[in-house]
Design an enzyme around this catalytic site. Sequence first.
Site, mmCIF file in Angstrom:
data_model
loop_
_atom_site.group_PDB
_atom_site.id
_atom_site.type_symbol
_atom_site.label_atom_id
_atom_site.label_comp_id
_atom_site.label_asym_id
_atom_site.label_seq_id
_atom_site.Cartn_x
_atom_site.Cartn_y
_atom_site.Cartn_z
ATOM 1 N N LYS A 1 35.584 52.003 33.317
ATOM 2 C CA LYS A 1 35.043 50.858 32.609
ATOM 3 C C LYS A 1 36.156 50.084 31.905
ATOM 4 C CE LYS A 1 31.725 48.277 30.911
ATOM 5 N NZ LYS A 1 30.883 47.426 31.772
ATOM 6 N N SER B 1 40.098 30.608 50.715
ATOM 7 C CA SER B 1 39.538 31.744 50.006
ATOM 8 C C SER B 1 38.008 31.670 50.018
ATOM 9 C CB SER B 1 40.107 31.794 48.594
ATOM 10 O OG SER B 1 40.042 33.090 48.085
#
Length: 369
Positions: A200, A148
């Site tokens: 948000k 990763s």
Amino acid sequence: PTWAGSAQPNYAGGGHANTNANANANTNANANANAADHGPDPNSDHDHDHGVVTEDNPTAATSGNAGDEPTVFVLEFSGDTTASQVRVLRKAVTLILKVAKAGQDEVIILVESRGGTVDGYGLAASQLARLRDARLPLTICIDKIATSGGYMMAAVANQIVAAPFSYIGSIGVMASMVNANKAITKLGLEALELRSGTAKNTLSLFGAVTPAGVEIQQRQLDRVHHAFRSHISRLRPHLNMDQVADGNVWLGSDALPLGLVDVVETSDEHLGRLVEAGRRVVMIKEKTERDNVFQRILARTTRRGPRDLTVPNPSKSGAYNGYDGVSDAHATRGGGGGGGLGGAPWVMALLELALGQGWAKRMAHYEYE
């Protein structure tokens, strides 16, 4: 969000991004960087301050009799989930750029990381790009794991060297969190969240999970994954991204035919060949504080025969010097039988007085032959 492969979930909320892969990685991070010639004699009684590289003395690595001899600079990066060691890495890279000669010197970085936050490992990869942009050949050696975010760093290198059973890949992104909305509702509680902006914080610990919120978060993950894929494909254009960028993890020996790595061998083999070829190898390491005068005098007093036992500062008990179970501040040079603190009872009593009850017993645990 989390850089992830076939791994255990990492519960991190609050919008932070982490990486996972099924293996463990140790973390070392801190302060300044110094350099010592590779392979110092463990039986030597001499300090190696002449090789220290600091921001005030950046030319130490090129001083002495080496002249214009090509130098191989070696760094270690053992990353945690936040890539906190990037604080040391960026300083070490800056020092190398001050002393290294483009087209002549090269850099090797020993990477061990299963990944972590997107911003942390993105910054670490950007630091390595500074070396490549300076025309310094960069090799990444992977003995255990670089998945990763760890592989994001490795991809910057001109050459990737991996041990046969190391873990490689995990080019994917994931996010996981615990939502307690139903639990607090059963308790008769209500979560109140005020937001400005429809995208948000659409998923939170106490707020209700909605399809619209999940969709927004999924789109964000897809954008990060696309950026991750683009980063890898730009640096290693020969890769079949549809084949390798699905989050899967491979052993180093299996990663070679896929093009994820270039050479299958350990870092010891790689560095050993450079040393045998007569290359000058300099390892850049973080600089730690020396033991105080009192501790160093006690260490000299307890020496018997070839043994030289350095009295540690207990606050440094986690430092690693390359010997299993032994810290940098502990026994750093071994010898024949006898010696050590056990042969000097008055020193044991003095250490108990100076450093607290039970300290000497903990110290004895770190002795080695």
